[in-house]
Write a protein that holds these residues in place. Structure first.
Motif, mmCIF file in Angstrom:
data_model
loop_
_atom_site.group_PDB
_atom_site.id
_atom_site.type_symbol
_atom_site.label_atom_id
_atom_site.label_comp_id
_atom_site.label_asym_id
_atom_site.label_seq_id
_atom_site.Cartn_x
_atom_site.Cartn_y
_atom_site.Cartn_z
ATOM 1 N N ASN A 1 0.698 -1.043 0.007
ATOM 2 C CA ASN A 1 0.107 -0.019 0.046
ATOM 3 C C ASN A 1 1.002 1.258 -0.157
ATOM 4 O O ASN A 1 0.267 2.351 -0.014
ATOM 5 N N GLN A 2 2.195 1.185 -0.459
ATOM 6 C CA GLN A 2 3.050 2.304 -0.426
ATOM 7 C C GLN A 2 2.848 3.248 -1.554
ATOM 8 O O GLN A 2 3.594 4.401 -1.406
ATOM 9 N N GLY B 1 -1.347 4.728 -1.850
ATOM 10 C CA GLY B 1 -2.366 3.949 -1.070
ATOM 11 C C GLY B 1 -3.359 3.041 -1.736
ATOM 12 O O GLY B 1 -4.386 2.868 -1.897
ATOM 13 N N GLN B 2 -2.721 2.412 -3.205
ATOM 14 C CA GLN B 2 -3.343 1.420 -3.963
ATOM 15 C C GLN B 2 -3.739 0.316 -3.714
ATOM 16 O O GLN B 2 -4.086 -0.425 -4.282
ATOM 17 N N PRO C 1 -5.579 -0.588 -0.512
ATOM 18 C CA PRO C 1 -6.260 -0.659 0.650
ATOM 19 C C PRO C 1 -6.907 -1.881 1.263
ATOM 20 O O PRO C 1 -7.079 -2.733 0.093
ATOM 21 N N LYS D 1 0.413 -7.898 3.719
ATOM 22 C CA LYS D 1 0.589 -6.531 3.165
ATOM 23 C C LYS D 1 2.248 -6.207 3.770
ATOM 24 O O LYS D 1 2.403 -6.479 4.881
ATOM 25 N N LYS E 1 5.822 -3.254 3.053
ATOM 26 C CA LYS E 1 6.522 -2.145 2.560
ATOM 27 C C LYS E 1 7.807 -2.733 1.894
ATOM 28 O O LYS E 1 8.509 -3.529 2.321
#
Length: 158
Positions: free
Chosen positions: A65-66, A69-70, A72, A95, A97
């Protein structure tokens, strides 16, 4: 760390999964997002998985989601979206990073092995790392690389 097999990652239930479980397979590791302009690549990824999975090929999907914010939503929401829209069946993990101080150790190592368009930094969702049966990173593909163009590289490793 000397190979992808030295890492453990969290599955969607936050349980540690050693990547050694994939030893001897050709892997495509991808950071993904459900709300990205590149999200339709899920279809091409699933086609590759359908074509080569029985020959020792696995796709490891890491929602990220980094990037604006795609990605969520919860693991359940991401799974429901991918199943409904793209019928994905390849393994999806928790999820993560991929850039910055909180980057997952797996992605720190992947980026150290192969640079991309922005050097070591992951440029966007759907960056792809092709891993040989020995657990080494052989190729890195940009986010914009259509999964279907990877067929020859995958076949050469199988």
């Amino acid at each position: 760390m000397t190979s992808v097999y030295d890492f453990s990652v969290l599955n969607q239930d936050k349980q540690a999964i050693p990547l050694d479980a994939y030893r001897g397979k050709v892997l495509l590791i991808v950071n993904t997002a459900t709300g990205c302009g590149l999200t339709p690549q899920y279809q091409g990824l699933q086609e590759l998985y359908d074509r080569y999975q029985n020959q020792g090929f696995e796709i490891l999907d890491f929602p990220c989601n980094q990037f604006m914010g795609q990605a969520p939503g919860s693991a359940e929401e991401i799974n429901a979206f991918c199943s409904l829209h793209y019928q994905t069946t390849f393994p999806r993990f928790a999820k993560i990073k991929v850039n910055g101080k909180e980057a997952d150790p797996l992605y720190v190592w992947l980026k150290d092995q192969k640079s991309g368009p922005l050097g070591k930094r992951i440029e966007w969702n759907f960056a792809k790392f092709l891993i040989g049966r020995d657990g080494q990173v052989l190729e890195r593909f940009s986010s914009k690389t259509d999964p279907q163009t990877l067929q020859e590289s995958i076949e050469n490793l199988l």
